[in-house]
Design a protein around this motif. Structure first.
Motif, PDB file in Angstrom:
ATOM      1  N   VAL A 146       0.813  -1.219   0.000  1.00  0.00           N
ATOM      2  CA  VAL A 146       0.000   0.000   0.000  1.00  0.00           C
ATOM      3  C   VAL A 146       0.846   1.269   0.000  1.00  0.00           C
ATOM      4  O   VAL A 146       0.325   2.366   0.167  1.00  0.00           O
ATOM      5  CB  VAL A 146      -0.985   0.022   1.192  1.00  0.00           C
ATOM      6  CG1 VAL A 146      -1.948  -1.148   1.114  1.00  0.00           C
ATOM      7  CG2 VAL A 146      -0.249   0.023   2.521  1.00  0.00           C
ATOM      8  N   ALA A 147       2.172   1.110  -0.212  1.00  0.00           N
ATOM      9  CA  ALA A 147       3.054   2.296  -0.170  1.00  0.00           C
ATOM     10  C   ALA A 147       2.578   3.360  -1.150  1.00  0.00           C
ATOM     11  O   ALA A 147       2.660   4.564  -0.879  1.00  0.00           O
ATOM     12  CB  ALA A 147       4.489   1.881  -0.471  1.00  0.00           C
ATOM     13  N   LYS A 148       2.031   2.897  -2.299  1.00  0.00           N
ATOM     14  CA  LYS A 148       1.658   3.860  -3.333  1.00  0.00           C
ATOM     15  C   LYS A 148       0.493   4.767  -2.908  1.00  0.00           C
ATOM     16  O   LYS A 148       0.269   5.811  -3.504  1.00  0.00           O
ATOM     17  CB  LYS A 148       1.312   3.124  -4.639  1.00  0.00           C
ATOM     18  CG  LYS A 148       0.255   2.052  -4.512  1.00  0.00           C
ATOM     19  CD  LYS A 148       0.055   1.370  -5.869  1.00  0.00           C
ATOM     20  CE  LYS A 148      -0.941   0.225  -5.826  1.00  0.00           C
ATOM     21  NZ  LYS A 148      -0.456  -0.973  -5.132  1.00  0.00           N
ATOM     22  N   PHE A 149      -0.235   4.350  -1.867  1.00  0.00           N
ATOM     23  CA  PHE A 149      -1.358   5.185  -1.421  1.00  0.00           C
ATOM     24  C   PHE A 149      -0.940   6.212  -0.369  1.00  0.00           C
ATOM     25  O   PHE A 149      -1.746   7.016   0.080  1.00  0.00           O
ATOM     26  CB  PHE A 149      -2.470   4.310  -0.814  1.00  0.00           C
ATOM     27  CG  PHE A 149      -2.999   3.280  -1.772  1.00  0.00           C
ATOM     28  CD1 PHE A 149      -3.598   3.677  -2.974  1.00  0.00           C
ATOM     29  CD2 PHE A 149      -2.898   1.926  -1.505  1.00  0.00           C
ATOM     30  CE1 PHE A 149      -4.081   2.730  -3.861  1.00  0.00           C
ATOM     31  CE2 PHE A 149      -3.379   0.973  -2.394  1.00  0.00           C
ATOM     32  CZ  PHE A 149      -3.969   1.376  -3.573  1.00  0.00           C
ATOM     33  N   MET A 150       0.323   6.137   0.063  1.00  0.00           N
ATOM     34  CA  MET A 150       0.758   7.047   1.128  1.00  0.00           C
ATOM     35  C   MET A 150       1.640   8.136   0.539  1.00  0.00           C
ATOM     36  O   MET A 150       2.426   7.891  -0.370  1.00  0.00           O
ATOM     37  CB  MET A 150       1.567   6.275   2.181  1.00  0.00           C
ATOM     38  CG  MET A 150       0.767   5.222   2.896  1.00  0.00           C
ATOM     39  SD  MET A 150       1.818   4.443   4.130  1.00  0.00           S
ATOM     40  CE  MET A 150       0.817   3.053   4.565  1.00  0.00           C
ATOM     41  N   SER A 151       1.529   9.347   1.103  1.00  0.00           N
ATOM     42  CA  SER A 151       2.375  10.440   0.637  1.00  0.00           C
ATOM     43  C   SER A 151       3.771  10.268   1.237  1.00  0.00           C
ATOM     44  O   SER A 151       3.960   9.532   2.210  1.00  0.00           O
ATOM     45  CB  SER A 151       1.785  11.779   1.063  1.00  0.00           C
ATOM     46  OG  SER A 151       1.934  11.933   2.468  1.00  0.00           O
TER      47      SER A 151
ATOM     48  N   ILE B 211       4.952   8.711   4.896  1.00  0.00           N
ATOM     49  CA  ILE B 211       5.939   7.638   5.083  1.00  0.00           C
ATOM     50  C   ILE B 211       7.074   8.102   5.996  1.00  0.00           C
ATOM     51  O   ILE B 211       7.455   7.396   6.936  1.00  0.00           O
ATOM     52  CB  ILE B 211       6.470   7.145   3.721  1.00  0.00           C
ATOM     53  CG1 ILE B 211       5.336   6.378   3.019  1.00  0.00           C
ATOM     54  CG2 ILE B 211       7.698   6.246   3.892  1.00  0.00           C
ATOM     55  CD1 ILE B 211       5.634   5.916   1.615  1.00  0.00           C
ATOM     56  N   SER B 212       7.574   9.314   5.759  1.00  0.00           N
ATOM     57  CA  SER B 212       8.687   9.730   6.628  1.00  0.00           C
ATOM     58  C   SER B 212       8.181   9.986   8.046  1.00  0.00           C
ATOM     59  O   SER B 212       8.883   9.694   9.027  1.00  0.00           O
ATOM     60  CB  SER B 212       9.436  10.933   6.047  1.00  0.00           C
ATOM     61  OG  SER B 212       8.604  12.057   6.086  1.00  0.00           O
ATOM     62  N   GLY B 213       6.958  10.504   8.176  1.00  0.00           N
ATOM     63  CA  GLY B 213       6.377  10.700   9.513  1.00  0.00           C
ATOM     64  C   GLY B 213       6.229   9.377  10.253  1.00  0.00           C
ATOM     65  O   GLY B 213       6.537   9.263  11.444  1.00  0.00           O
ATOM     66  N   LEU B 214       5.798   8.380   9.507  1.00  0.00           N
ATOM     67  CA  LEU B 214       5.613   7.049  10.078  1.00  0.00           C
ATOM     68  C   LEU B 214       6.952   6.470  10.546  1.00  0.00           C
ATOM     69  O   LEU B 214       7.088   5.979  11.666  1.00  0.00           O
ATOM     70  CB  LEU B 214       4.989   6.156   9.001  1.00  0.00           C
ATOM     71  CG  LEU B 214       5.162   4.654   9.114  1.00  0.00           C
ATOM     72  CD1 LEU B 214       4.186   4.115  10.128  1.00  0.00           C
ATOM     73  CD2 LEU B 214       4.958   3.974   7.783  1.00  0.00           C
ATOM     74  N   LEU B 215       7.972   6.565   9.653  1.00  0.00           N
ATOM     75  CA  LEU B 215       9.271   5.980  10.006  1.00  0.00           C
ATOM     76  C   LEU B 215       9.869   6.679  11.214  1.00  0.00           C
ATOM     77  O   LEU B 215      10.466   6.043  12.081  1.00  0.00           O
ATOM     78  CB  LEU B 215      10.235   6.049   8.816  1.00  0.00           C
ATOM     79  CG  LEU B 215       9.816   5.225   7.589  1.00  0.00           C
ATOM     80  CD1 LEU B 215      10.882   5.305   6.500  1.00  0.00           C
ATOM     81  CD2 LEU B 215       9.564   3.765   7.963  1.00  0.00           C
ATOM     82  N   SER B 216       9.677   8.013  11.296  1.00  0.00           N
ATOM     83  CA  SER B 216      10.296   8.679  12.438  1.00  0.00           C
ATOM     84  C   SER B 216       9.488   8.398  13.712  1.00  0.00           C
ATOM     85  O   SER B 216      10.070   8.162  14.774  1.00  0.00           O
ATOM     86  CB  SER B 216      10.527  10.166  12.162  1.00  0.00           C
ATOM     87  OG  SER B 216       9.430  10.916  12.578  1.00  0.00           O
ATOM     88  N   ALA B 217       8.144   8.369  13.615  1.00  0.00           N
ATOM     89  CA  ALA B 217       7.359   8.068  14.832  1.00  0.00           C
ATOM     90  C   ALA B 217       7.696   6.664  15.359  1.00  0.00           C
ATOM     91  O   ALA B 217       7.725   6.435  16.567  1.00  0.00           O
ATOM     92  CB  ALA B 217       5.871   8.152  14.531  1.00  0.00           C
ATOM     93  N   MET B 218       7.961   5.749  14.440  1.00  0.00           N
ATOM     94  CA  MET B 218       8.214   4.373  14.869  1.00  0.00           C
ATOM     95  C   MET B 218       9.698   4.089  15.047  1.00  0.00           C
ATOM     96  O   MET B 218      10.065   2.988  15.420  1.00  0.00           O
ATOM     97  CB  MET B 218       7.614   3.386  13.869  1.00  0.00           C
ATOM     98  CG  MET B 218       6.129   3.589  13.699  1.00  0.00           C
ATOM     99  SD  MET B 218       5.244   2.141  13.127  1.00  0.00           S
ATOM    100  CE  MET B 218       5.184   1.106  14.536  1.00  0.00           C
ATOM    101  N   ASP B 219      10.517   5.117  14.748  1.00  0.00           N
ATOM    102  CA  ASP B 219      11.961   4.944  14.829  1.00  0.00           C
ATOM    103  C   ASP B 219      12.386   3.685  14.055  1.00  0.00           C
ATOM    104  O   ASP B 219      13.129   2.840  14.542  1.00  0.00           O
ATOM    105  CB  ASP B 219      12.389   4.858  16.304  1.00  0.00           C
ATOM    106  CG  ASP B 219      13.905   4.933  16.433  1.00  0.00           C
ATOM    107  OD1 ASP B 219      14.543   5.451  15.491  1.00  0.00           O
ATOM    108  OD2 ASP B 219      14.442   4.442  17.459  1.00  0.00           O
TER     109      ASP B 219
END
Ligand code: ASP
Length: 579
Positions: free
Chosen positions: A355-360, A364-372
């Motif tokens: 589903v990466a194509k549905f995310m801006s 994605i970068s917000g997600l990666l940083s929130a989840m470290d």
């Protein structure tokens, strides 16, 4: 019969030269040359080797009294696996006290035996080292708990087994009355109402090692009958109750492990739900839930347009295969998820996900940083309303990381500030999270009187608390309502009108007319505590005579039909099975 002088497992090289008599069961018999045989004799303390005259016709599980002289074993026959492995009883004379048919399974054979066969022959199963040890540990834990409660000045009071129904939320086991045909007693789901009456009666500090009965489906941590340490104290708040119970479980733990646990931490219910997705978090491992709702606040991805988005990161978990991911997704759906999104992180921070194509990019970068999340990690995400999200991720967390029962130490935890209501039923009545005698949090009384909107009611906190150990709920308790008018208000809110409450709990409400002290209490399951302390996955292994998974006892054949005359006496007629 020759009198026993010693126990098998307690003999040692200190006894060399002594003539002893040991009694027990034949664990093993081996020929030794033409005239001699080795017999391993077992009693509750262990095993000792006896060298006996071959002439005896001895088989497994025969009961013997063996008399002989303790001597050192020849070096080549020493057995370092056995505590008594450096000695043997030589030139032994044997008295056969009982013969035995070949047992249906090998005792201490370490082979998996079918549950029904084990329980049908439970007396044989009890001969195993494992069951002997478990039952001794259980007795030691019971004794430690009783000692602890006595030392803390509590008084043991036995409450009746034949009672009117207690509302712990399970189905009752009922007993028909002979003297009042058509009427029934219930077996206690807990001594809840009696211990509250004890408080009105000025007992002040009550405890009981109480047998409780609940007709619920059996599971690894649930049998129909179980034992609780039940307690109640007057003029006390939740903190004092938790201190008393912490002391008792610490004493029990120390008896078994030799170590006293650190003071038991407390965690509000809402924090447990948000971080672990469970009101009984297993805090032996991490994999905590991460809040992502803000990251996807303005998303175009339909599946994430939900009131809550949360995720779990598994470090270095990206090498998981497609098959396993599909299985996890199926499981998540069976737990109530609409779907399970996974995102793998590659070497330069790029992500792989269906589903990466549905995310801006910002998402994605917000997600990666929130989840470290870094290279090699995988993140699992669920979006929905808050309850299903935390529920599904809580179960996924256990699936991904829960250690076996005997690893990761013993992590006790108090979960406090439970909500007063767990949900609202189809008629719009709230359902109590604990039981209807639980005092609402004083700061939330406003919410209770101001509004009947279900959403607000679910926010009302109660003065209820649970004790959790390694992800198992050991027990629950609360500060109780001791004032009639608040109790009546709660009954009304639960949809129990005055007539019904008078019929069911009138005796308690009446008692409250005559001066009820503020009081609070707790009960924890002794079977569960013992199982976790001895490292068993199923409480059946710490109960002498348990039921099978289907609730039957293949040893005594309970439940079974009764005579027509008994039915007559009780005024009962059994209907033919529904077709
Ligand atoms: N009676 C409750 C139970 O059995 C415990 C308590 O509130 O004291 O769960």
């Amino acid at each position: 019969m020759t009198k026993r002088t010693d126990y098998c497992g307690q003999l040692s090289s200190d006894d060399i030269g002594r003539t002893v008599t040991v009694c027990g069961w034949v664990a093993k018999r081996r020929e030794h040359g033409e005239f001699l045989a080795f017999v391993d004799l077992r009693d509750r303390t262990g095993i000792v080797q006896c060298v006996v005259d071959h002439a005896h016709d001895i088989r497994s599980e025969y009961v013997l009294a063996v008399t002989g002289t303790v001597r050192e074993r020849p070096a080549e026959t020493m057995n370092t696996d056995l505590p008594t492995g450096s000695i043997e009883i030589g030139e032994a004379t044997v008295e056969i006290l009982s013969s035995a048919e070949p047992p249906p399974f090998q005792i201490d054979g370490r082979v998996d035996v079918d549950e029904t066969i084990r329980i049908r022959h439970r007396y044989l199963d009890l001969r195993t080292g494992r069951m002997q040890q478990n039952l001794r540990s259980r007795a030691a834990i019971n004794a430690a708990i009783r000692r602890s409660m006595e030392d803390q000045d509590f008084v043991e009071v036995e409450t009746p087994m034949l009672i009117a129904s207690t509302p712990e939320g399970a189905r009752d086991f009922v007993v028909p009355s002979r003297l009042s045909p058509g009427d029934f007693y219930a077996l206690p789901q807990s001594p809840q109402l009696f211990k509250q009456l004890c408080m009105v009666g000025g007992i002040d500090r009550y405890y009981q090692v109480a047998r409780c009965m609940r007709d619920e489906d059996l599971r690894a941590d649930r049998q129909f009958e179980f034992t609780q340490l039940d307690m109640e104290m007057s003029f006390a708040d939740g903190e004092q109750v938790r201190a008393v119970v912490s002391e008792a479980v610490s004493d029990a733990t120390e008896i078994i492990t030799g170590d006293r646990p650190d003071s038991i931490p407390e965690m509000p219910w809402i924090e447990a739900m948000n971080r672990y997705g469970s009101d009984k978090p297993d805090v032996r491992f991490g994999l905590e839930l991460v809040e992502l709702t803000e990251v996807f606040a303005g998303t175009d991805f339909n599946a994430f347009k939900a009131s809550t988005v949360k995720g779990i990161k598994v470090e270095s978990g990206a090498d998981i295969g497609r098959n396993q991911l599909d299985q996890l997704t199926d499981k998540a759906k069976s737990w109530g998820a609409k779907g399970l999104v996974w995102i793998k992180v590659g070497p330069s921070g790029e992500v792989t996900s269906p589903v990466a194509k549905f995310m801006s990019e910002a998402e994605i970068s917000g997600l990666l940083s929130a989840m470290d999340a870094n290279e090699g990690d995988i993140c699992y995400l669920v979006a929905d309303d808050w309850r299903p999200v935390v529920h599904v991720l809580g179960l996924l967390r256990l699936e991904l990381g829960r250690p076996p029962v005997n690893e990761g130490g013993l992590r006790f935890l108090w979960v406090v500030d439970f909500p007063l209501f767990q949900d609202v039923d189809d008629d719009g009545n709230p359902l109590p999270a604990h039981h209807p005698f639980t005092m609402p949090h004083s700061e939330d009384l406003e919410l209770l009187s101001n509004s009947n909107a279900p959403a607000d009611l679910l926010k009302v906190r109660s003065q209820a608390y649970d004790l959790v150990l390694n992800g198992w709920e050991l027990g629950s308790g609360s500060v109780r309502i001791h004032r009639r008018e608040i109790q009546q208000q709660i009954f009304n809110m639960l949809g129990i009108n005055e007539e019904e409450s008078q019929k069911k709990f009138g005796f308690l409400m009446d008692a409250f007319r005559y001066g009820a002290p503020p009081h609070a209490g707790f009960a924890f399951g002794i079977d569960r505590l013992v199982a976790l302390l001895v490292g068993e996955e199923n409480i059946r292994e710490v109960i002498a005579f348990p039921k099978t998974q289907s609730g039957a006892d293949p040893l005594t054949n309970a439940p079974s039909s009764i005579d027509a005359s008994q039915l007559d006496e009780l005024g009962l007629r059994v209907l033919p099975p529904a077709t």
